[in-house]
Design an enzyme around this catalytic site. Sequence first.
Site, PDB file in Angstrom:
ATOM      1  N   ASP A   1     -12.147  -6.825   9.580  1.00 21.53           N
ATOM      2  CA  ASP A   1     -12.343  -7.987   9.732  1.00 21.53           C
ATOM      3  C   ASP A   1     -13.751  -8.331  10.738  1.00 21.53           C
ATOM      4  OD1 ASP A   1     -11.280  -6.686  11.820  1.00 21.53           O
ATOM      5  OD2 ASP A   1      -9.757  -7.945  12.342  1.00 21.53           O
TER       6      ASP A   1
ATOM      7  N   ASP B   1       0.837  -1.217   0.084  1.00 26.00           N
ATOM      8  CA  ASP B   1      -0.003  -0.169   0.263  1.00 26.00           C
ATOM      9  C   ASP B   1       0.967   1.156   0.153  1.00 26.00           C
ATOM     10  OD1 ASP B   1      -2.697  -0.533  -0.328  1.00 26.00           O
ATOM     11  OD2 ASP B   1      -3.362   0.288   1.547  1.00 26.00           O
TER      12      ASP B   1
END
Length: 750
Positions: free
Chosen positions: A459, A141
């Site tokens: 998550d 990223d």
Amino acid sequence: MDKNSLPLHLCHVHNFSIIINRSYAILHSIAIAFLINYRCSFLFQETKNITIPKLPWLLLFTSELLLSLSWLLRQAYRWRPVSRTTFPERLPGDDKLPAIDVFICTADPNKEPTVEVMNTVISAMALDYPPEKLHVYLSDDGGTAVTLRVTKEAWNFARSWLPFCRTYGIKTRCPEVYLSGYEENHGDFNCSEFKAEKKKIEEKYEMFKERIKRIREEHSKLAEVAAAIGNSRDHPSLIEVIQAYPNEESHEDQVKMPLLVYVSREKRPSHHHNFKAGALNVLLRVSAMMSNSPYILVLDCDMYCNDPNSARQAICYHFDPEISPSLAFVQFPQTFRDISEDDIYDSQIRFVFKIHWYGSDGLRGPILSGTNFYAKREALMGNFSAQKGLDFAALKTSFGPSNEFIKALRQDYKPSFINGGESSSTLLEEAKVLASCSYENQTAWGTKVGFMYFSILEDYFTGFSLHCKGWKSVYLNPIRPQFVGTSTKIFNDLSIQWTKWASGLVGIAISRFCPLIYGPLKMSLVQSMCYADHAFLPLLSCLSLWGFALIPQLCLLNGIPLYPEVSGLNFIVFLFIFVSSLLKSLHEILLTDGRIRTWKNEWRIWMMKSVTSYSYGSLDAVLNKFGMREASFLPTNKVTDNEQVKLYERGIFDFRTATMFLAPLVTIILVNIASFVGGVVRIMFMKDSGDHWKKMVGQIFLSFYILITNFAVIEGMIMRKDEARIPASVTLLSAVFSVIILLLGSSVLC
């Protein structure tokens, strides 16, 4: 017996634990009912009979109710705990195993050590799985040239490392761990041939680390580190295949290697990149074009594969026709190799992976834990079989404008990329489009498909969404840890991490997706309680702990009793609730191979988190809710200082953190010192106290318990002289806050 007729896995119900847990829950609930009756009977008596101010009584009662609610939600984990066993040796041949894509996410080479990240990549490539069915994707990223270059070096080293592991049956396939001797070696070590090969591998690994060091130094000299600060949020997409799987015409002596792909998605300051969930969704799309494996392993960049059999163990569930159709993911625990004996910060998050996930597995499965899980692609993206046909117009609305990607949604889609077909370069260019920052505009990515964007804790919310849709999950914790990582051992970094988690969880708790409201409509009440416990834990803990840490103490200084006489029956109720809570947690710690000091440390760190990180995280979530603050995300720092590590290993707190985390702790300690001393003086020297002291014992004990549990803070304030102590300026500032609280609190409450 025919191997095909034997089960691939077994589920063991913990019947004895169920009896203990439910008996405890019933007794504790009865005690809480008596407590509520005691508090309410005071509030509803005639006004002329009330000699104690109502406000502190109400505030303390509220704290007790909030803590009782938190306890009640947590009992869902203890309703039906189970454990599982797999038999990967009963799986069919390699030719019948499904393919697996591995997603590894990294963001900042300055916070995530490059050598550690590459060890994770290499260990994933070394999984005991057919290499032609294993595809590893590294998401960078930060978009740094450093990560791309060292990934190529990692692939070159893996060409030697993988054959070495396969030939000699090496079980610890993370080269850093194996060659450093951190773990017990596995394999045939007696032959001279092995010793010679190991020597060569050691030399190649040292060369590999030297090359990484040299690459980092070169980029530092070019001032790329400074430029990367801006480049990490403003760069085009880049996808590079480090090595495609060799085609059928390859020479027989060529090393069979998994596919390794470097992916850096496009980032622009004008587009929201949606943190880790955005990176994972890019990998979902890119991998669909290149390999389209039905199962996906997601790893954090510091979580290496400690056992090469994890894929086969997970496939035991995904391959079972009875459980597979409704199974979304198989979750493995997070295990850390650098946890000290004391673990003063509870870095291993013991209660989650050793208690809670076993209990939720007995319902419909554990919560998604961010890393170390094998997910089914169909659960994340939907089922589009070839028989139904594809409505391109409708699918483009959800999945974006790429025709090639829409084709990849079919389960029978076979990417020509892997076979080195003519369309490989075309598909690679199409994959770059899928990694562009504008591709998801006006689509369902992050809202209905893929990993969810609603919270920075992708998550938790993704797992919640999957369970709401009817999917199940499985928790698997074999004797040998399947994945091992590096824990955060610095108090400052942990405080920031806890604050981020608290903000994400409370943000969901106060949203339209509140597990207590939205959950029961989609899943069982007990499973909703599991999700609610996680979501509400920071908020309930911080509100109740601030009440317990201040209200009784202020009343103690002013001679106002808030608890029943020590000789009365009602006092036994409070004593039972307190003692039973401590003994139950001690029982669970000893049951999971913990120690008494683990029990002490966990209670202390829970108190400290509640009045600092949980408080700030809850406040941040409320501000986000009202649009007064934008959600933010920083990767957890994995770079450690040797001095800080030594303090952690010795069980000494490192208080070198922001004043915002220290001031609340020191303020509460000073208030409790004042109240404890004042309470004792009142009992010992005031002649008119009479039997009044019997009503003050509970408050005196509470102050004493807080002080003795958090003695490390007192040490940091007064006794320690090292650099990691609590600065005198913080103590002075906290003393001012304490005086204000004592004066203001006494005038308002009393």
